[in-house]
Design a protein around this motif. Structure first.
Motif, PDB file in Angstrom:
ATOM      1  N   VAL A   1      -3.176   1.772  12.920  1.00 28.27           N
ATOM      2  CA  VAL A   1      -3.835   0.815  13.814  1.00 28.27           C
ATOM      3  C   VAL A   1      -4.782  -0.070  13.004  1.00 28.27           C
ATOM      4  CG1 VAL A   1      -5.442   0.589  15.746  1.00 28.27           C
ATOM      5  CG2 VAL A   1      -3.602   2.271  15.847  1.00 28.27           C
ATOM      6  N   ALA A   2      -5.540   0.535  12.101  1.00 24.42           N
ATOM      7  CA  ALA A   2      -6.474  -0.227  11.269  1.00 24.42           C
ATOM      8  C   ALA A   2      -5.731  -1.193  10.347  1.00 24.42           C
ATOM      9  CB  ALA A   2      -7.335   0.728  10.447  1.00 24.42           C
ATOM     10  N   LEU A   3      -4.633  -0.748   9.777  1.00 23.44           N
ATOM     11  CA  LEU A   3      -3.876  -1.587   8.844  1.00 23.44           C
ATOM     12  C   LEU A   3      -3.178  -2.753   9.531  1.00 23.44           C
ATOM     13  CD1 LEU A   3      -2.442   1.210   6.552  1.00 23.44           C
ATOM     14  CD2 LEU A   3      -4.090  -0.568   5.892  1.00 23.44           C
ATOM     15  N   ALA A   4      -3.060  -2.710  10.831  1.00 21.31           N
ATOM     16  CA  ALA A   4      -2.458  -3.827  11.566  1.00 21.31           C
ATOM     17  C   ALA A   4      -3.258  -5.111  11.373  1.00 21.31           C
ATOM     18  CB  ALA A   4      -2.342  -3.489  13.047  1.00 21.31           C
ATOM     19  N   SER A   5      -4.520  -4.993  11.005  1.00 17.77           N
ATOM     20  CA  SER A   5      -5.351  -6.178  10.768  1.00 17.77           C
ATOM     21  C   SER A   5      -5.052  -6.834   9.423  1.00 17.77           C
ATOM     22  CB  SER A   5      -6.838  -5.805  10.848  1.00 17.77           C
ATOM     23  OG  SER A   5      -7.187  -4.963   9.758  1.00 17.77           O
ATOM     24  N   CYS A   6      -4.323  -6.151   8.563  1.00 17.86           N
ATOM     25  CA  CYS A   6      -3.940  -6.707   7.253  1.00 17.86           C
ATOM     26  C   CYS A   6      -2.654  -7.500   7.441  1.00 17.86           C
ATOM     27  CB  CYS A   6      -3.754  -5.592   6.225  1.00 17.86           C
ATOM     28  SG  CYS A   6      -5.244  -4.660   5.876  1.00 17.86           S
ATOM     29  N   ARG A   7      -2.783  -8.741   7.823  1.00 19.59           N
ATOM     30  CA  ARG A   7      -1.644  -9.579   8.211  1.00 19.59           C
ATOM     31  C   ARG A   7      -0.660  -9.843   7.080  1.00 19.59           C
ATOM     32  NH1 ARG A   7      -1.794  -8.652  13.299  1.00 19.59           N
ATOM     33  NH2 ARG A   7      -3.628  -9.399  14.367  1.00 19.59           N
ATOM     34  N   LYS A   8      -1.081  -9.678   5.829  1.00 21.84           N
ATOM     35  CA  LYS A   8      -0.193  -9.934   4.694  1.00 21.84           C
ATOM     36  C   LYS A   8       0.541  -8.679   4.229  1.00 21.84           C
ATOM     37  CE  LYS A   8      -2.746 -13.878   3.059  1.00 21.84           C
ATOM     38  NZ  LYS A   8      -2.188 -14.927   2.247  1.00 21.84           N
ATOM     39  N   LEU A   9       0.255  -7.556   4.852  1.00 22.68           N
ATOM     40  CA  LEU A   9       0.864  -6.291   4.446  1.00 22.68           C
ATOM     41  C   LEU A   9       2.370  -6.309   4.744  1.00 22.68           C
ATOM     42  CD1 LEU A   9       0.051  -3.517   3.266  1.00 22.68           C
ATOM     43  CD2 LEU A   9      -0.079  -2.687   5.607  1.00 22.68           C
ATOM     44  N   THR A  10       3.168  -6.232   3.680  1.00 19.37           N
ATOM     45  CA  THR A  10       4.619  -6.264   3.837  1.00 19.37           C
ATOM     46  C   THR A  10       5.277  -4.959   3.417  1.00 19.37           C
ATOM     47  OG1 THR A  10       4.892  -7.246   1.643  1.00 19.37           O
ATOM     48  CG2 THR A  10       4.764  -8.766   3.523  1.00 19.37           C
ATOM     49  N   SER A  11       4.553  -4.103   2.709  1.00 24.21           N
ATOM     50  CA  SER A  11       5.118  -2.837   2.256  1.00 24.21           C
ATOM     51  C   SER A  11       4.091  -1.726   2.441  1.00 24.21           C
ATOM     52  CB  SER A  11       5.517  -2.942   0.785  1.00 24.21           C
ATOM     53  OG  SER A  11       5.956  -1.689   0.293  1.00 24.21           O
ATOM     54  N   LEU A  12       4.478  -0.723   3.203  1.00 16.90           N
ATOM     55  CA  LEU A  12       3.615   0.426   3.450  1.00 16.90           C
ATOM     56  C   LEU A  12       4.449   1.691   3.291  1.00 16.90           C
ATOM     57  CD1 LEU A  12       0.931   1.666   4.394  1.00 16.90           C
ATOM     58  CD2 LEU A  12       1.735   1.354   6.750  1.00 16.90           C
ATOM     59  N   SER A  13       4.102   2.506   2.306  1.00 12.11           N
ATOM     60  CA  SER A  13       4.845   3.744   2.045  1.00 12.11           C
ATOM     61  C   SER A  13       4.082   4.925   2.617  1.00 12.11           C
ATOM     62  CB  SER A  13       5.038   3.929   0.539  1.00 12.11           C
ATOM     63  OG  SER A  13       5.764   2.860   0.010  1.00 12.11           O
ATOM     64  N   LEU A  14       4.750   5.697   3.481  1.00 10.26           N
ATOM     65  CA  LEU A  14       4.112   6.813   4.182  1.00 10.26           C
ATOM     66  C   LEU A  14       4.854   8.136   4.018  1.00 10.26           C
ATOM     67  CD1 LEU A  14       3.325   4.876   7.457  1.00 10.26           C
ATOM     68  CD2 LEU A  14       1.647   5.691   5.802  1.00 10.26           C
TER      69      LEU A  14
ATOM     70  N   LEU B   1       0.849  -1.194   0.000  1.00  7.69           N
ATOM     71  CA  LEU B   1       0.000   0.000   0.000  1.00  7.69           C
ATOM     72  C   LEU B   1       0.882   1.240   0.000  1.00  7.69           C
ATOM     73  CD1 LEU B   1      -2.823   1.288   0.228  1.00  7.69           C
ATOM     74  CD2 LEU B   1      -2.622   1.032   2.720  1.00  7.69           C
ATOM     75  N   ASN B   2       0.640   2.117  -0.964  1.00  8.86           N
ATOM     76  CA  ASN B   2       1.377   3.371  -1.053  1.00  8.86           C
ATOM     77  C   ASN B   2       0.456   4.508  -0.640  1.00  8.86           C
ATOM     78  OD1 ASN B   2       2.873   5.635  -1.647  1.00  8.86           O
ATOM     79  ND2 ASN B   2       3.348   5.034  -3.741  1.00  8.86           N
ATOM     80  N   LEU B   3       0.739   5.111   0.504  1.00  8.25           N
ATOM     81  CA  LEU B   3      -0.028   6.248   1.025  1.00  8.25           C
ATOM     82  C   LEU B   3       0.832   7.508   1.088  1.00  8.25           C
ATOM     83  CD1 LEU B   3      -1.889   4.525   3.998  1.00  8.25           C
ATOM     84  CD2 LEU B   3      -2.818   5.129   1.759  1.00  8.25           C
ATOM     85  N   GLN B   4       1.882   7.575   0.281  1.00  5.62           N
ATOM     86  CA  GLN B   4       2.740   8.748   0.294  1.00  5.62           C
ATOM     87  C   GLN B   4       1.929   9.993  -0.032  1.00  5.62           C
ATOM     88  OE1 GLN B   4       6.524   8.468  -1.773  1.00  5.62           O
ATOM     89  NE2 GLN B   4       6.299   6.245  -1.814  1.00  5.62           N
ATOM     90  N   TRP B   5       2.177  11.042   0.736  1.00  5.37           N
ATOM     91  CA  TRP B   5       1.534  12.349   0.551  1.00  5.37           C
ATOM     92  C   TRP B   5       0.012  12.318   0.689  1.00  5.37           C
ATOM     93  CZ3 TRP B   5       4.881  15.964   1.297  1.00  5.37           C
ATOM     94  CH2 TRP B   5       6.208  15.731   0.978  1.00  5.37           C
ATOM     95  N   CYS B   6      -0.532  11.327   1.352  1.00  6.83           N
ATOM     96  CA  CYS B   6      -1.958  11.312   1.723  1.00  6.83           C
ATOM     97  C   CYS B   6      -2.024  12.011   3.084  1.00  6.83           C
ATOM     98  CB  CYS B   6      -2.497   9.888   1.801  1.00  6.83           C
ATOM     99  SG  CYS B   6      -2.517   9.030   0.225  1.00  6.83           S
ATOM    100  N   VAL B   7      -2.085  13.323   3.059  1.00  7.62           N
ATOM    101  CA  VAL B   7      -1.835  14.136   4.249  1.00  7.62           C
ATOM    102  C   VAL B   7      -2.907  14.056   5.331  1.00  7.62           C
ATOM    103  CG1 VAL B   7      -0.326  15.724   3.014  1.00  7.62           C
ATOM    104  CG2 VAL B   7      -2.782  16.187   3.114  1.00  7.62           C
ATOM    105  N   LEU B   8      -4.050  13.457   5.039  1.00  9.84           N
ATOM    106  CA  LEU B   8      -5.101  13.313   6.053  1.00  9.84           C
ATOM    107  C   LEU B   8      -4.970  12.015   6.845  1.00  9.84           C
ATOM    108  CD1 LEU B   8      -8.201  14.604   4.044  1.00  9.84           C
ATOM    109  CD2 LEU B   8      -6.726  15.870   5.620  1.00  9.84           C
ATOM    110  N   VAL B   9      -4.033  11.182   6.453  1.00  6.76           N
ATOM    111  CA  VAL B   9      -3.811   9.910   7.137  1.00  6.76           C
ATOM    112  C   VAL B   9      -3.014  10.148   8.419  1.00  6.76           C
ATOM    113  CG1 VAL B   9      -2.587   7.709   6.930  1.00  6.76           C
ATOM    114  CG2 VAL B   9      -3.975   8.541   5.037  1.00  6.76           C
TER     115      VAL B   9
END
Length: 84
Positions: free
Chosen positions: A63-76, A49-57
């Protein structure tokens, strides 16, 4: 960048794309924590998941994304409302 990607579009993806594995919504200025919570609930197979420059995040989204157990890449990059 997906500047005009709307909150309602992301909510819809969360409802109908349970098999979604990769999503890039870099620069979406309307995506907020509520959208990410819906996405996390509806897309448990999310791996990248790429959330770069999503300034409202904020940390609430993490905390919500912690439930996505397969998430290996998160860009912030560029998200000043997410703390270390």
């Amino acid at each position: 960048a997906c500047e005009a990607f709307s909150a309602s579009a992301l909510s819809h993806i969360g409802k109908v794309c349970a098999q979604l594995q990769i999503l890039d919504i870099c620069g979406s200025k309307y995506v907020d924590d509520e959208c990410i919570e819906k996405l996390a609930r509806g897309c448990p197979r999310l791996e990248r998941l790429n959330l770069q420059w999503c300034v409202l995040v904020t940390d609430r989204s993490l905390v919500a994304l912690a439930s996505c157990r397969k998430l290996t890449s998160l860009s912030l990059h560029g998200n000043k409302n997410v703390t270390d």
